[in-house]
Write a protein that holds these residues in place. Structure first.
Motif, PDB file in Angstrom:
ATOM      1  N   ALA A   6      74.094   4.200  14.350  1.00  0.00           N
ATOM      2  CA  ALA A   6      73.391   4.378  13.072  1.00  0.00           C
ATOM      3  C   ALA A   6      72.448   5.582  13.103  1.00  0.00           C
ATOM      4  N   ASN A   7      72.045   6.032  14.298  1.00  0.00           N
ATOM      5  CA  ASN A   7      71.163   7.194  14.413  1.00  0.00           C
ATOM      6  C   ASN A   7      71.913   8.518  14.288  1.00  0.00           C
ATOM      7  N   PHE A   8      73.234   8.463  14.208  1.00  0.00           N
ATOM      8  CA  PHE A   8      74.063   9.660  14.177  1.00  0.00           C
ATOM      9  C   PHE A   8      74.738   9.806  12.818  1.00  0.00           C
ATOM     10  N   ASN A  73      96.425   8.115  25.207  1.00  0.00           N
ATOM     11  CA  ASN A  73      96.797   7.618  23.881  1.00  0.00           C
ATOM     12  C   ASN A  73      95.631   7.088  23.056  1.00  0.00           C
ATOM     13  N   ASP A  74      94.418   7.199  23.568  1.00  0.00           N
ATOM     14  CA  ASP A  74      93.248   6.764  22.800  1.00  0.00           C
ATOM     15  C   ASP A  74      92.967   7.749  21.663  1.00  0.00           C
ATOM     16  N   THR A  75      92.425   7.241  20.586  1.00  0.00           N
ATOM     17  CA  THR A  75      91.919   8.060  19.491  1.00  0.00           C
ATOM     18  C   THR A  75      90.409   8.060  19.629  1.00  0.00           C
ATOM     19  N   ILE A  76      89.824   9.246  19.845  1.00  0.00           N
ATOM     20  CA  ILE A  76      88.379   9.304  20.080  1.00  0.00           C
ATOM     21  C   ILE A  76      87.679  10.212  19.078  1.00  0.00           C
ATOM     22  N   VAL A  77      86.398   9.908  18.893  1.00  0.00           N
ATOM     23  CA  VAL A  77      85.509  10.732  18.078  1.00  0.00           C
ATOM     24  C   VAL A  77      84.244  10.968  18.886  1.00  0.00           C
ATOM     25  N   CYS A  78      83.572  12.071  18.572  1.00  0.00           N
ATOM     26  CA  CYS A  78      82.308  12.372  19.237  1.00  0.00           C
ATOM     27  C   CYS A  78      81.216  12.503  18.188  1.00  0.00           C
ATOM     28  N   TYR A  79      80.185  11.717  18.352  1.00  0.00           N
ATOM     29  CA  TYR A  79      78.989  11.795  17.516  1.00  0.00           C
ATOM     30  C   TYR A  79      78.018  12.776  18.158  1.00  0.00           C
ATOM     31  N   VAL A  80      77.299  13.530  17.321  1.00  0.00           N
ATOM     32  CA  VAL A  80      76.362  14.541  17.806  1.00  0.00           C
ATOM     33  C   VAL A  80      75.102  14.472  16.959  1.00  0.00           C
ATOM     34  N   ARG A  81      73.964  14.641  17.600  1.00  0.00           N
ATOM     35  CA  ARG A  81      72.712  14.770  16.850  1.00  0.00           C
ATOM     36  C   ARG A  81      71.672  15.499  17.685  1.00  0.00           C
ATOM     37  N   THR A  82      70.778  16.185  17.009  1.00  0.00           N
ATOM     38  CA  THR A  82      69.614  16.775  17.659  1.00  0.00           C
ATOM     39  C   THR A  82      68.564  15.680  17.744  1.00  0.00           C
ATOM     40  N   SER A  83      68.047  15.440  18.945  1.00  0.00           N
ATOM     41  CA  SER A  83      67.082  14.347  19.116  1.00  0.00           C
ATOM     42  C   SER A  83      65.671  14.828  19.436  1.00  0.00           C
ATOM     43  N   ARG A  84      65.536  16.089  19.821  1.00  0.00           N
ATOM     44  CA  ARG A  84      64.207  16.645  20.096  1.00  0.00           C
ATOM     45  C   ARG A  84      64.250  18.128  19.800  1.00  0.00           C
ATOM     46  N   VAL A  85      63.200  18.629  19.172  1.00  0.00           N
ATOM     47  CA  VAL A  85      63.097  20.053  18.892  1.00  0.00           C
ATOM     48  C   VAL A  85      61.782  20.555  19.468  1.00  0.00           C
ATOM     49  N   GLY A  86      61.866  21.491  20.386  1.00  0.00           N
ATOM     50  CA  GLY A  86      60.684  22.113  20.958  1.00  0.00           C
ATOM     51  C   GLY A  86      60.519  23.519  20.412  1.00  0.00           C
ATOM     52  N   ASN A  87      59.833  24.375  21.152  1.00  0.00           N
ATOM     53  CA  ASN A  87      59.635  25.754  20.731  1.00  0.00           C
ATOM     54  C   ASN A  87      60.920  26.569  20.915  1.00  0.00           C
ATOM     55  N   GLN A 131      67.315  27.480  11.522  1.00  0.00           N
ATOM     56  CA  GLN A 131      68.070  26.479  12.269  1.00  0.00           C
ATOM     57  C   GLN A 131      67.183  25.298  12.665  1.00  0.00           C
ATOM     58  N   ARG A 132      65.936  25.571  13.015  1.00  0.00           N
ATOM     59  CA  ARG A 132      64.994  24.488  13.326  1.00  0.00           C
ATOM     60  C   ARG A 132      64.871  23.540  12.135  1.00  0.00           C
ATOM     61  N   LYS A 133      64.684  24.106  10.945  1.00  0.00           N
ATOM     62  CA  LYS A 133      64.539  23.295   9.738  1.00  0.00           C
ATOM     63  C   LYS A 133      65.805  22.495   9.456  1.00  0.00           C
ATOM     64  N   LYS A 134      66.974  23.097   9.675  1.00  0.00           N
ATOM     65  CA  LYS A 134      68.234  22.396   9.426  1.00  0.00           C
ATOM     66  C   LYS A 134      68.402  21.223  10.399  1.00  0.00           C
ATOM     67  N   MET A 135      68.050  21.417  11.670  1.00  0.00           N
ATOM     68  CA  MET A 135      68.139  20.330  12.655  1.00  0.00           C
ATOM     69  C   MET A 135      67.283  19.150  12.215  1.00  0.00           C
ATOM     70  N   ILE A 136      66.058  19.435  11.864  1.00  0.00           N
ATOM     71  CA  ILE A 136      65.125  18.372  11.500  1.00  0.00           C
ATOM     72  C   ILE A 136      65.534  17.716  10.177  1.00  0.00           C
ATOM     73  N   ALA A 137      65.923  18.516   9.198  1.00  0.00           N
ATOM     74  CA  ALA A 137      66.310  17.955   7.901  1.00  0.00           C
ATOM     75  C   ALA A 137      67.566  17.091   8.019  1.00  0.00           C
ATOM     76  N   TYR A 138      68.542  17.540   8.797  1.00  0.00           N
ATOM     77  CA  TYR A 138      69.799  16.798   8.888  1.00  0.00           C
ATOM     78  C   TYR A 138      69.661  15.533   9.724  1.00  0.00           C
ATOM     79  N   ASP A 139      69.027  15.653  10.861  1.00  0.00           N
ATOM     80  CA  ASP A 139      68.953  14.516  11.779  1.00  0.00           C
ATOM     81  C   ASP A 139      67.704  13.667  11.600  1.00  0.00           C
ATOM     82  N   GLU A 140      67.028  13.848  10.500  1.00  0.00           N
ATOM     83  CA  GLU A 140      65.891  13.040  10.077  1.00  0.00           C
ATOM     84  C   GLU A 140      64.677  13.190  10.987  1.00  0.00           C
TER      85      GLU A 140
END
Length: 147
Positions: A6-8, A73-87, A131-140
């Motif tokens: 749910a966090n992704f 034969n597996d069907t896989i997906v990869c979830y991605v999110r930014t979890s920390r933003v530093g300088n 890009q910093r703003k997009k990371m934070i806006a998208y990943d809450e």
């Protein structure tokens, strides 16, 4: 710690190649970093709109927790999110899951520490503001620890 899908918000399908297999019939452990790289690249292109002409990115650290094997034969997906933003650095988290009977079964989790890097000056640089703003806006913002 149990990962929470749910966090992704972002996920992308991953195609398993025959060459990804090891002698035991499952995906070789080193290939998981490639799967993370594919998903991370899609995320940066489609969501963050990273400007590669302005700034590069290098990896400072990678972590992988293997939970269940993945087979050809597996069907896989990869979830991605930014979890920390530093300088100049930021953390990216991943969940690889396989789809079984229309449900997702988590196989692998991971994290990379990414560093905004200027190849011309050969040093780390602050993350570009757009890009910093997009990371934070998208990943809450509530999910991202700024440091």
């Amino acid at each position: 710690m149990t990962p929470n899908l749910a966090n992704f918000k972002y996920k992308t399908p991953i195609h398993i190649r025959f060459s990804d297999m090891d002698a035991f019939g499952h995906v070789n452990n080193a290939i998981y970093l490639t799967y993370f790289e594919i998903a991370r690249g899609d995320y940066w292109t489609n969501i963050i709109e990273w400007d590669w002409d302005e700034m590069g990115i290098i990896l400072g650290r990678s972590e992988i927790d293997y939970r269940k094997p993945i087979t050809l034969n597996d069907t896989i997906v990869c979830y991605v999110r930014t979890s920390r933003v530093g300088n100049s650095s930021f953390d990216v988290e991943y969940i690889l899951s396989k789809v079984v009977d229309d449900k997702e079964d988590i196989c692998t989790t991971g994290k990379t520490v990414c560093i905004s890097y200027d190849y011309k000056s050969n040093k780390s640089m602050p993350i570009p503001d757009k890009q910093r703003k997009k990371m934070i806006a998208y990943d809450e913002p509530r999910l991202i620890m700024n440091s």
